[in-house]
Design a protein around this motif. Structure first.
Motif, PDB file in Angstrom:
ATOM      1  N   ALA A 188       0.832  -1.206   0.000  1.00  0.00           N
ATOM      2  CA  ALA A 188       0.000   0.000   0.000  1.00  0.00           C
ATOM      3  C   ALA A 188       0.864   1.251   0.000  1.00  0.00           C
ATOM      4  O   ALA A 188       0.591   2.217  -0.719  1.00  0.00           O
ATOM      5  N   GLY A 189       1.937   1.236   0.806  1.00  0.00           N
ATOM      6  CA  GLY A 189       2.839   2.381   0.841  1.00  0.00           C
ATOM      7  C   GLY A 189       3.573   2.565  -0.470  1.00  0.00           C
ATOM      8  O   GLY A 189       3.699   3.689  -0.988  1.00  0.00           O
ATOM      9  N   VAL A 190       4.061   1.462  -1.032  1.00  0.00           N
ATOM     10  CA  VAL A 190       4.761   1.523  -2.325  1.00  0.00           C
ATOM     11  C   VAL A 190       3.822   2.047  -3.408  1.00  0.00           C
ATOM     12  O   VAL A 190       4.195   2.906  -4.221  1.00  0.00           O
ATOM     13  N   GLY A 191       2.580   1.524  -3.437  1.00  0.00           N
ATOM     14  CA  GLY A 191       1.607   1.959  -4.434  1.00  0.00           C
ATOM     15  C   GLY A 191       1.259   3.427  -4.314  1.00  0.00           C
ATOM     16  O   GLY A 191       1.092   4.123  -5.326  1.00  0.00           O
ATOM     17  N   THR A 192       1.176   3.916  -3.086  1.00  0.00           N
ATOM     18  CA  THR A 192       0.853   5.333  -2.869  1.00  0.00           C
ATOM     19  C   THR A 192       1.972   6.230  -3.381  1.00  0.00           C
ATOM     20  O   THR A 192       1.728   7.224  -4.069  1.00  0.00           O
ATOM     21  N   VAL A 193       3.220   5.872  -3.057  1.00  0.00           N
ATOM     22  CA  VAL A 193       4.372   6.667  -3.523  1.00  0.00           C
ATOM     23  C   VAL A 193       4.441   6.634  -5.046  1.00  0.00           C
ATOM     24  O   VAL A 193       4.677   7.668  -5.699  1.00  0.00           O
ATOM     25  N   TYR A 194       4.228   5.458  -5.635  1.00  0.00           N
ATOM     26  CA  TYR A 194       4.271   5.327  -7.097  1.00  0.00           C
ATOM     27  C   TYR A 194       3.159   6.154  -7.741  1.00  0.00           C
ATOM     28  O   TYR A 194       3.379   6.798  -8.785  1.00  0.00           O
ATOM     29  N   SER A 195       1.965   6.152  -7.128  1.00  0.00           N
ATOM     30  CA  SER A 195       0.850   6.941  -7.661  1.00  0.00           C
ATOM     31  C   SER A 195       1.177   8.427  -7.642  1.00  0.00           C
ATOM     32  O   SER A 195       0.871   9.157  -8.595  1.00  0.00           O
ATOM     33  N   LEU A 196       1.792   8.886  -6.569  1.00  0.00           N
ATOM     34  CA  LEU A 196       2.198  10.295  -6.496  1.00  0.00           C
ATOM     35  C   LEU A 196       3.232  10.600  -7.580  1.00  0.00           C
ATOM     36  O   LEU A 196       3.177  11.653  -8.228  1.00  0.00           O
ATOM     37  N   PHE A 197       4.153   9.684  -7.791  1.00  0.00           N
ATOM     38  CA  PHE A 197       5.213   9.909  -8.790  1.00  0.00           C
ATOM     39  C   PHE A 197       4.633  10.059 -10.194  1.00  0.00           C
ATOM     40  O   PHE A 197       4.969  11.010 -10.917  1.00  0.00           O
ATOM     41  N   ILE A 198       3.758   9.117 -10.592  1.00  0.00           N
ATOM     42  CA  ILE A 198       3.276   9.155 -11.979  1.00  0.00           C
ATOM     43  C   ILE A 198       2.302  10.310 -12.206  1.00  0.00           C
ATOM     44  O   ILE A 198       2.260  10.876 -13.300  1.00  0.00           O
ATOM     45  N   THR A 199       1.514  10.687 -11.195  1.00  0.00           N
ATOM     46  CA  THR A 199       0.553  11.779 -11.394  1.00  0.00           C
ATOM     47  C   THR A 199       1.214  13.150 -11.306  1.00  0.00           C
ATOM     48  O   THR A 199       0.763  14.100 -11.953  1.00  0.00           O
ATOM     49  N   PHE A 200       2.295  13.255 -10.531  1.00  0.00           N
ATOM     50  CA  PHE A 200       2.985  14.544 -10.401  1.00  0.00           C
ATOM     51  C   PHE A 200       4.019  14.759 -11.510  1.00  0.00           C
ATOM     52  O   PHE A 200       4.123  15.857 -12.053  1.00  0.00           O
ATOM     53  N   PHE A 201       4.781  13.705 -11.839  1.00  0.00           N
ATOM     54  CA  PHE A 201       5.946  13.901 -12.699  1.00  0.00           C
ATOM     55  C   PHE A 201       5.825  13.271 -14.084  1.00  0.00           C
ATOM     56  O   PHE A 201       6.525  13.691 -15.001  1.00  0.00           O
ATOM     57  N   VAL A 202       4.957  12.252 -14.250  1.00  0.00           N
ATOM     58  CA  VAL A 202       4.813  11.616 -15.555  1.00  0.00           C
ATOM     59  C   VAL A 202       3.614  12.194 -16.297  1.00  0.00           C
ATOM     60  O   VAL A 202       3.763  12.790 -17.367  1.00  0.00           O
TER      61      VAL A 202
END
Length: 425
Positions: A240-254
Motif C-alpha cells: 500500500a505504501g509503495v503503491g501510494t508513492v508510485y501513484s504520487l510519482f506518476i501523477t505529479f511527474f509523468v
C-alpha cells in the motif's frame, strides 16, 4: 435479550442514524446494562483502542489515499482510452472496453465507487452517442464498478483478514480467478446485448501503440503492488505504501495531472473515508462486546448445529441474510456486523474461510447494485442525472444474475477461489 439489542439496532438504523453511531449506541446501552455506568465508561476507550490496534489496518488509509490520487489524477481516463483503442472494433467493443477498463482500474484502486465514477463519467456519454441502449450502458458501468472490491487489492479483503486473522496475501490471491471469471461473464452480457449494433472502425496500430505508451505507467501499478505481494517482495501493508508513492510519482511527474494545490482535497477525502471505516469498526466492536457477553456467536453456532440442517442449507440462509442486509446497508457495515457472528458458524460447518471470503464479497458486490440503497446506483445517478433510477435498476438485472450464477458455480467448484492461494504460497 439478544432480540432486544437487535431490535434496538434496527430501530436506530431505520431512524436514519449513521451506522457507526447506531452500532455504538446499541453497544453502549448493552454495556451499561451489564457492566453498570462506571464499568461501561472504563471499557469504552479500551475496546475502541483494541478494535484499531492491528498493523494490517494501516494499509486501509494508504489504499484509500492511492485511490484518491489516481481518481483525481485522471489515470482511469487513459485506461479507458487504451481499452477503447484496442477493442472498439469488436462486437460490442465499446461496452467490452468499459468492462475491461473497470477491471484494470479495480486492480489499481480497490474501490468500487472510484471505479464507477472514473470510468462511468467517460464511458456513459461515449456509449450513448454510439447507439448503445441506456439500460445496457448504465448496467455495464454499475456492474463493472463492483469489480473494485473483488479484484485485489481490496479494502474489504483487508478488513476480512483483520477480523478473522486470515492471511491478507491469500485473501488477495483468492479474488483473482473469480474476478477474471466475473469480468468475462460481464463481457458476454455486453456482447450479447449489443449484437445488433454496427461495429466501430478499428483504430490504427499507431493509435493503439500511442495509447499503450500513454497508459504504461498506470498499467504498471497493479503489476508492482499485486506482483510485489505475490513474489514476496513486500507485505500487503508495505505494498500500500509503495503503491501510494508510485501513484504520487506518476501523477505529479509523468502525467502531470496533479499539483500541490490538489493535495488538500485528496487528503481531506482520504481522512473522511478512513474515519468512516474506523468509526464503523469501533461501533461494531462495542456492539460485538455485548454479543460476546451474551455468547451470541457460540449460541448461534450450537443452535444451528442442533437443527441438524445440511451445511448447504446453512450456506443458502447466510447468502439470503447477506443479500437482505445489502438492501439496507453498505458493504463495510455488513462485514463488521455479520462476520464476527458468521465466521465461527462457517468454520463449524466445515467451509473454507478463504473460499467464503470470495462468496461474501460477491454478495457485497451484488449489494452495491441492489435497491433501495445500492451505492453504485446512486453514484451513477449522480454522474448521469438525466437517467432515471428505474433505468439503472433495469440495466443491472442481468449483471446481478451473473453474480448470483458465479456464487452458484463457486459452490460446485470452490477451487476457483482456493487454487491460486494454494499454488502461490
Amino acid at each position: 435479550m439478544l432480540a432486544m439489542f437487535t431490535i434496538l439496532l434496527l430501530v436506530l438504523l431505520f431512524s436514519g442514524l449513521p451506522v457507526a453511531f447506531a452500532l455504538g449506541v446499541s453497544g453502549i446501552v448493552g454495556m451499561v446494562l451489564f457492566l453498570g455506568g462506571e464499568g461501561a465508561l472504563a471499557q469504552l476507550p479500551i475496546i475502541g483502542y483494541k478494535s484499531l490496534d492491528d498493523f494490517v489496518l494501516t494499509a486501509v488509509p494508504m489504499y484509500i489515499l492511492m485511490s484518491q490520487i489516481l481518481l483525481t489524477g485522471k489515470v482511469g481516463n487513459d485506461l479507458f482510452e487504451l481499452a477503447n483503442k484496442w477493442l472498439r472494433h469488436l462486437p460490442g467493443g465499446l461496452g467490452v472496453a468499459t468492462v475491461i477498463a473497470c477491471a484494470i482500474f479495480a486492480a489499481i484502486t480497490g474501490s468500487s465507487v472510484a471505479c464507477a465514477v472514473t470510468i462511468g463519467s467517460i464511458a456513459i456519454p461515449e456509449m450513448l452517442s454510439r447507439g448503445y441502449s441506456r439500460h445496457l450502458v448504465l448496467g455495464t458501468v454499475a456492474a463493472g464498478g463492483t469489480l473494485g472490491i473483488l479484484i485485489p487489492p481490496s479494502i474489504p479483503m483487508i478488513l476480512y483478514g483483520a477480523i478473522t486473522d486470515e492471511s491478507i496475501g491469500k485473501l488477495f490471491m483468492s479474488g483473482v480467478v473469480p474476478g477474471v471469471l466475473l469480468t468475462l461473464m460481464f463481457i458476454s452480457i455486453v456482447v450479447y446485448s449489443s449484437r445488433n449494433l454496427p461495429m466501430q472502425p478499428a483504430a490504427s496500430w499507431d493509435e493503439r501503440i500511442t495509447a499503450l505508451k500513454k497508459s504504461f505507467w498506470g498499467l504498471m501499478l497493479p503489476v508492482i503492488v499485486v506482483g510485489g505481494i505475490y513474489t514476496g517482495a513486500f507485505t500487503p501493508t508495505e505494498a500500500a505504501g509503495v503503491g501510494t508513492v508510485y501513484s504520487l510519482f506518476i501523477t505529479f511527474f509523468v502525467y502531470r495531472t496533479l499539483g500541490l494545490k490538489d493535495m488538500p482535497e485528496i487528503l481531506r477525502d482520504t481522512i473522511q473515508t478512513s474515519c468512516m471505516i474506523f468509526a464503523i469498526m469501533i461501533g461494531a466492536s462495542l456492539f460485538g462486546f455485548v454479543l460476546t457477553i451474551l455468547n451470541a456467536p457460540q449460541a448461534l453456532t450450537e443452535y444451528v448445529a442442533g437443527l441438524d440442517m445440511g451445511r448447504w442449507a446453512v450456506f443458502v440462509a447466510i447468502n439470503i441474510l447477506l443479500l437482505f442486509l445489502g438492501c439496507i446497508l453498505e458493504s463495510i457495515s455488513i462485514i463488521f456486523i455479520t462476520l464476527p457472528i458468521l465466521f465461527p458458524l462457517i468454520m463449524r460447518m466445515g467451509f473454507d474461510p478463504i473460499w467464503f471470503n470470495v462468496v461474501m464479497l460477491l454478495n457485497l458486490e451484488l449489494a452495491l447494485i441492489t435497491p433501495p440503497v445500492g451505492m453504485n446506483l446512486f453514484v451513477l445517478q449522480g454522474i448521469s442525472p438525466e437517467s432515471r433510477m428505474t433505468d439503472i435498476i433495469k440495466g443491472v438485472v442481468p449483471f446481478g444474475l451473473a453474480m448470483a450464477l458465479e456464487i452458484l458455480v463457486l459452490c460446485f467448484f470452490p477451487e476457483i477461489a482456493t487454487w491460486l492461494p494454494g499454488v502461490l504460497k
